[in-house]
Motif scaffolding. Structure first.
Motif, short mmCIF file in Angstrom:
data_model
loop_
_atom_site.label_atom_id
_atom_site.label_comp_id
_atom_site.label_asym_id
_atom_site.label_seq_id
_atom_site.Cartn_x
_atom_site.Cartn_y
_atom_site.Cartn_z
N ASP A 69 -0.28 -3.50 -5.85
CA ASP A 69 -1.66 -3.56 -6.31
C ASP A 69 -1.74 -4.05 -7.75
OD1 ASP A 69 -2.80 -2.36 -3.89
OD2 ASP A 69 -1.76 -0.56 -4.53
N PHE A 121 -2.01 3.82 -5.83
CA PHE A 121 -1.79 2.38 -5.85
C PHE A 121 -0.34 2.10 -6.24
CE2 PHE A 121 -3.58 3.66 -9.93
CZ PHE A 121 -2.73 3.08 -10.86
N ASN A 125 -8.51 -2.81 -8.15
CA ASN A 125 -8.24 -3.18 -6.76
C ASN A 125 -9.24 -2.60 -5.78
OD1 ASN A 125 -5.45 -4.64 -6.27
ND2 ASN A 125 -5.14 -3.27 -8.00
#
Length: 608
Positions: A162, A210, A343
């Motif tokens: 990510d 992430f 993200n």
């Protein structure tokens, strides 16, 4: 340290089809036997399969060729040859397959379990029986097999993350990764400390996390092959957002522009990604005015560039000034939150494409996200315990008649990883802060726990953080697999359910996959008992009219005596079960008394 190999090339060749057979039936008293030559078997195929447990091509780096086995030739009496064995090449997530001769992309494999057929085996040749006709009743020829496909391929792995950390050598990328995740990259005070990409997972809470990738240092000229940059620039391509880590004690404007330029030279798409700027090492500057001046200068630069070249910026990047070694409290929360939000659009798109798991019965409420029980449970056998469910819903190759979830006809045998070990450990730590004096941690759940791919790693990680005993409660059906048995050796207690007394009762009660043989299961339990040194219990699950007669009990206890567990636990249906004819036994105490005359093993009643 394992060598990180991210590009390999080799030749692959599928198997040659087996030749057809030329044969004529020759038996006494059988006139006009005629041709009976069988067909040749197909050649084996070559597949590439993604395995999330692999992170590089280290195990296949020295291979120059993969070749599948040839099909076997046909034989007399119309016996066809056996198909050649396939070759399966296991690769990491994010592998791109290229035709090495044309440089064309053949496949891009981004998910665990993805597979691609690289080369198909040749067809087997027809035997002479195939050519027999009314006018050609005795053909004395057969067909040769066909060659399998072959080609030269190149595999490249591009890490999927990510957040990608980019910066010059010694900017503090590895230190930032170590601060935000559980990763342990090499950190030192000399350039090019990081020689391979490192990955780590950062958690905000139970549900949000992430992946961060620390890309080895990029220097000016990296896109032309200088330093390590060209080798690892490919790993930035799949990241959702870029974090430019800059050493604030240096010329941050010049450094930032060089990094942007190298990314642009490698791929014009890279600099269009959403980005964040982190000015590190503010603890090295005593004057706050200098720090503020540097922050203002980088902000002015990106705002100017954004206005002049909007097509090269996703948006104006946020700027943080930190010291990795003192990053804590609100500053840490702000950095993590910003990284995650970079993200959010990507996560939303992923969720749209997710297929909701098929619930077995719509009226049953099942929490598919449950990894750790949200409250302390109590049992006469286990005391106070937390239940860990590494697989959140029923996924197995057999439909146990006593399963409270019901019969699921679409399940398949599959060793899977629904949750990462990091996720489970993170949540377990949070629960252990809330709940004290836990006597036991039990790994079980609605999904068969022994199907969890990283079960061994999970147990070891738990033992690293707490001295609480870890128990496995499982169906016995997969103990016939050696790797399965070896993955359970570090449990403090293993409890395996046996509910059958022969092949037919096993098939009736479990409706198991045809590849799971009752005798193999029992032999697996006996072998496991031989090598397992901790507490091993056999749970006998009893159902009225199915396995509770004296003859049934005698047969079950003979099997259990062969296994020789430390204890026997008697249990019957106390929850809703899958089938109407699965009913709890009337008097389990009476059955306990009967069984005690048949064995010297201690018997307990497990009513929890």
């Amino acid at each position: 340290m394992n060598q990180f190999i991210d590009v390999v090339s080799f030749e692959i060749e599928a198997g040659h089809g087996g030749a057809g057979c030329v044969s004529f039936r020759k038996e006494a008293h059988v006139p006009m036997g005629g041709p009976d030559g069988g067909n040749g078997g197909e050649g084996g195929d070559v597949y590439v399969v993604v395995d999330a447990r692999i992170n590089s091509f280290g195990k296949i780096k020295s291979r120059r060729k993969f070749r599948a086995r040839d099909g076997e030739p046909g034989r007399a009496r119309l016996c066809d040859g056996k198909k050649g064995d396939n070759v399966i090449i296991k690769v990491p997530v994010g592998t791109v397959i290229y035709d090495d001769d044309t440089n064309n992309i053949l496949a891009d494999l981004v998910s665990d379990g993805d597979s691609f057929l690289l080369a198909r085996g040749g067809k087997g040749g027809k035997g002479n029986k195939f050519y027999a006709t009314a006018t050609n009743q005795a053909p004395d020829y057969a067909q040769h097999g066909i060659e399998g496909e072959s080609l030269n391929i190149r595999l490249e792995v591009k890490l999927i993350a990510d957040i990608g950390l980019v910066g010059m050598p010694n900017a503090g990328k590895s230190s930032l990764l170590a601060r935000l995740t559980r990763a342990n990259p090499k950190i030192a005070s000399y350039p090019f400390t990081t020689l391979t990409p490192n990955l780590g997972v950062c958690y905000l809470d139970y549900e949000r996390s992430f992946v961060i990738a620390d890309i080895p240092g990029i220097i000016e000229g990296a896109s032309d092959g200088a330093g390590l940059g060209l080798t690892f620039l490919r790993h930035i391509e799949r990241t959702g957002a870029l974090v430019f880590v800059l050493d604030i004690t240096e010329d941050i404007i010049d450094t930032y522009q060089k990094l942007r330029n190298e990314l642009k030279l490698y791929s014009s798409e890279l600099i269009k990604k959403k980005s964040i700027i982190v000015l590190n090492k503010i603890d090295m500057i005593e004057d706050d005015a200098i720090i503020k001046e540097k922050i203002d200068s980088i902000k002015k630069l990106v705002e100017k560039e954004y206005k002049e070249n909007k097509d090269t910026y996703y948006e104006i990047p946020e700027v943080f000034a930190i010291s990795v070694f003192t990053l804590d409290g609100d500053s840490l929360d702000s950095v993590i939150s910003t990284f995650y939000k970079a993200n959010e659009e990507r996560y939303t798109e992923i969720k749209k494409n997710l297929v909701e798991p098929l619930l077995l019965d719509s009226h049953r409420k099942i929490n598919l996200d449950k990894r750790i029980s949200t409250e302390v449970l109590t049992s006469s056998l286990f005391g106070k315990y937390l239940e860990i469910s590494p697989i959140p819903y029923k996924t197995c190759s057999y439909d146990c008649i006593y399963c409270e979830l019901g019969k699921e006809p679409n399940t398949k045998t599959s060793i899977l990883n629904y949750y990462s070990v990091d996720e489970i450990i993170y949540e377990l730590k949070e629960q252990l802060i809330v709940y004290k004096n836990i006597d036991n941690l039990i790994i079980s759940g609605n999904g068969e726990p022994t199907l969890y791919k990283d079960l061994k790693k999970l147990v070891n990680e738990i033992k690293d953080i707490v001295p609480i005993p870890v128990t496995l409660l499982t169906n016995a059906s997969l103990f016939y697999i050696q790797n399965m048995r070896s993955s359970l050796l570090n449990f403090d207690t293993v409890i395996a359910t046996v509910n059958s007394y022969d092949y037919y009762s096993f098939r009736f009660i479990n409706n198991n996959n045809e590849n799971i043989d009752f005798d193999n299961v029992i032999n697996g339990l006996i072998e496991f008992r031989r090598i397992y040194k901790n507490d091993f219990y056999i749970e006998i699950f009893l159902l009225k009219g199915i396995n509770d007669s004296n003859d049934n009990l005698d047969s079950i206890i003979k099997i259990v005596n062969k296994i020789n567990p430390d204890k026997i636990l008697l249990r019957t249906a106390i929850k809703e079960v899958a089938y109407d004819n699965a009913i709890a036994v009337d008097d389990i105490i009476k059955i306990k008394s009967y069984l005690e005359t048949k064995t010297k093993i201690e018997i307990l009643i497990h009513n929890d």
